[in-house]
Design a protein around this motif. Structure first.
Motif, PDB file in Angstrom:
ATOM      1  N   ALA A 272       1.222  -1.180   0.299  1.00  0.00           N
ATOM      2  CA  ALA A 272       0.422  -0.397   0.188  1.00  0.00           C
ATOM      3  C   ALA A 272       0.801   1.057  -0.035  1.00  0.00           C
ATOM      4  CB  ALA A 272      -1.397   0.282   1.179  1.00  0.00           C
ATOM      5  N   GLU A 273       1.927   0.863   1.026  1.00  0.00           N
ATOM      6  CA  GLU A 273       2.774   2.447   0.519  1.00  0.00           C
ATOM      7  C   GLU A 273       3.255   2.584  -0.477  1.00  0.00           C
ATOM      8  OE1 GLU A 273       3.668   5.032   2.825  1.00  0.00           O
ATOM      9  OE2 GLU A 273       2.090   4.065   4.934  1.00  0.00           O
ATOM     10  N   SER A 274       3.778   1.134  -1.280  1.00  0.00           N
ATOM     11  CA  SER A 274       4.936   1.610  -2.194  1.00  0.00           C
ATOM     12  C   SER A 274       3.438   1.929  -3.799  1.00  0.00           C
ATOM     13  CB  SER A 274       4.988   0.284  -3.069  1.00  0.00           C
ATOM     14  OG  SER A 274       6.045   0.174  -2.470  1.00  0.00           O
ATOM     15  N   VAL A 275       2.093   2.172  -3.845  1.00  0.00           N
ATOM     16  CA  VAL A 275       0.320   2.700  -4.228  1.00  0.00           C
ATOM     17  C   VAL A 275       1.088   3.754  -3.881  1.00  0.00           C
ATOM     18  CG1 VAL A 275      -0.740   2.089  -4.925  1.00  0.00           C
ATOM     19  CG2 VAL A 275       0.525  -0.077  -5.201  1.00  0.00           C
ATOM     20  N   GLY A 276       1.254   4.098  -2.985  1.00  0.00           N
ATOM     21  CA  GLY A 276       0.513   5.623  -2.377  1.00  0.00           C
ATOM     22  C   GLY A 276       2.286   6.040  -3.055  1.00  0.00           C
ATOM     23  N   ARG A 277       3.377   5.793  -2.194  1.00  0.00           N
ATOM     24  CA  ARG A 277       4.326   6.686  -2.664  1.00  0.00           C
ATOM     25  C   ARG A 277       4.158   7.305  -4.384  1.00  0.00           C
ATOM     26  NH1 ARG A 277       6.869   3.749   0.802  1.00  0.00           N
ATOM     27  NH2 ARG A 277       8.304   2.486  -0.904  1.00  0.00           N
ATOM     28  N   LEU A 278       3.496   6.068  -5.233  1.00  0.00           N
ATOM     29  CA  LEU A 278       3.437   6.551  -7.231  1.00  0.00           C
ATOM     30  C   LEU A 278       2.272   7.568  -7.289  1.00  0.00           C
ATOM     31  CD1 LEU A 278       4.312   3.065  -8.538  1.00  0.00           C
ATOM     32  CD2 LEU A 278       5.253   4.703  -8.548  1.00  0.00           C
ATOM     33  N   PHE A 279       0.746   7.009  -6.620  1.00  0.00           N
ATOM     34  CA  PHE A 279       0.055   7.659  -6.918  1.00  0.00           C
ATOM     35  C   PHE A 279      -0.788   8.496  -6.056  1.00  0.00           C
ATOM     36  CE2 PHE A 279       0.843   4.242 -10.141  1.00  0.00           C
ATOM     37  CZ  PHE A 279       0.835   5.706 -11.396  1.00  0.00           C
ATOM     38  N   GLY A 280      -0.305   8.376  -4.496  1.00  0.00           N
ATOM     39  CA  GLY A 280      -1.286   8.866  -3.511  1.00  0.00           C
ATOM     40  C   GLY A 280      -1.631   8.421  -2.759  1.00  0.00           C
ATOM     41  N   ARG A 281      -1.465   8.103  -1.375  1.00  0.00           N
ATOM     42  CA  ARG A 281      -1.934   7.595  -0.545  1.00  0.00           C
ATOM     43  C   ARG A 281      -3.808   7.195  -0.349  1.00  0.00           C
ATOM     44  NH1 ARG A 281       0.180   3.322   3.551  1.00  0.00           N
ATOM     45  NH2 ARG A 281      -2.131   2.208   4.082  1.00  0.00           N
TER      46      ARG A 281
END
Length: 377
Positions: A272-281
């Motif tokens: 979730a953190e990885s996806v969030g860093r790319l496109f927002g939490r």
């Protein structure tokens, strides 16, 4: 059914005539249907009416393909086999990855189906659609007097009037190419097929795959946020309105607490953190919850239609490949259009694994509602 009783046309505008001719030659398609008023106001319907009128006199079915697609050489063969199986249906061979119909096709893919009934209130995808000739003639008569310029909207209205939305092919062998739009859809950005696979993977499911007629409530995403289409939404005073998943959840028999509890207990927070860093939490949260709900509905459909699945017989690895294709598009399709060009294969792989885990967790939402009426599903 042989391809000799299937006629076809490619609808195009003079600015794309060379592209359309190359497509027709490559796939063995029939005539080019040119916009009869190319300098007039943009209108896909104006050209579509020419394309539907171009059916061969001895044809039983007519296929209309738009000029901005790619497809395998076996397209006519696959279409002919499909219309032999479903001779009275409107058959749709391309579905957008980000529409409600795309969500229905993705759910069907995850449940193992080969075909799914279209969402009645949404536009009917017309990039590659085949009709019985009597239906094609009826559509032309129906559409002749309308001021609407979008053929997909008029087709949907026509099919609703016929009380039978089209059947969407779950494996998608037709792909949209480019982002330009003569008819004003460029703002939607990159728009691709929901379950893109080759002819070899598609054939077993098109020929023998079971049909998901009723999908219950439907999770879908648009512009980075999750939504739910309730059961019977086509009868709503405004069936096109979008209900956020939190707003629509009470009609599903689930509670927000149940959903968030599964998120808290089972989501991989590193992913979730990885996806969030790319496109927002916020997007990471919405995507996982959307896929969780999607997985719940797919598992429910698979259970309810176990007999249909068994009757369809084995389809080898085709269903698994179509399922993987469906999961590969859910993240990119869920992004706002302006963010999609940022994607690279690594980003897509990350979101696919993230979505896959959420879908696998969806069955955890079935037990609390086990035994409730089908209407709540």
């Amino acid at each position: 059914m042989s391809t000799t009783s299937l006629s076809s046309a490619v609808m195009t505008h003079p600015v794309r005539e060379r592209q359309a001719a190359a497509l027709a030659a490559r796939l063995g398609l029939g005539v080019l249907a040119l916009d009869p008023d190319p300098t007039g106001p943009p209108s896909a319907l104006r050209t579509a009416l020419v394309a539907w009128a171009a059916r061969a006199a001895d044809a039983g079915h007519h296929l209309v393909v738009q000029d901005d697609v790619a497809a395998p050489p076996e397209l006519l063969e696959l279409v002919a086999g499909s219309v032999a199986r479903f001779p009275d249906e409107a058959l749709i061979f391309y579905t957008n990855w980000h529409a409600r119909n795309g969500a229905a096709a993705r759910l069907a893919a995850l449940a193992g189906a080969g075909w799914v009934r279209a969402v009645p209130e949404e536009f009917a995808p017309t990039l590659a659609i085949c009709l019985p000739v009597r239906t094609a003639d009826a559509f032309r008569a129906f559409a002749a007097g309308t001021a609407e310029r979008h053929d997909d909207e008029v087709m949907a209205t026509f099919l609703r009037a016929e009380a039978r939305p089209g059947l969407l092919a779950v494996p998608t062998v037709v792909e949209h190419i480019g982002t330009s739009s003569i008819n004003g859809h460029a703002a939607q950005g990159i728009r691709l097929a929901v379950c893109p696979v080759g002819a070899a993977e598609a054939r077993p499911l098109l020929d023998r795959g079971w049909v998901l007629e009723e999908w219950g409530w439907l999770p879908y995403m648009r512009y980075g946020e999750g939504y739910v289409r309730p059961v019977g939404h086509e009868h709503d005073a405004d069936p096109r309105r979008h209900l956020r998943w939190t707003e629509a959840l009470p009609a599903t028999g689930l509670t927000e607490g149940q959903v968030r509890d599964v998120v808290r207990r089972h989501r991989d927070e590193d992913a979730a953190e990885s996806v969030g860093r790319l496109f927002g939490r916020g997007f990471a949260d919405e995507l996982w919850i959307h896929c969780l709900l999607l997985g719940r509905q797919a598992e429910d459909a698979a259970r309810r239609h176990a007999a249909h699945r068994a009757a369809a017989g084995p389809v080898g690895e085709a269903a698994a490949r179509v399922r993987a294709a469906a999961l590969s598009t859910v993240g990119p399709a869920g992004l706002p259009p302006e963010r999609r060009p940022e994607l690279n294969p690594e980003h897509t792989a990350l979101m696919t694994a993230y979505a896959q885990h959420a879908v696998r967790c969806g069955g955890r939402l079935l037990e609390p509602v086990e035994g409730r009426s089908a209407g709540a599903r």
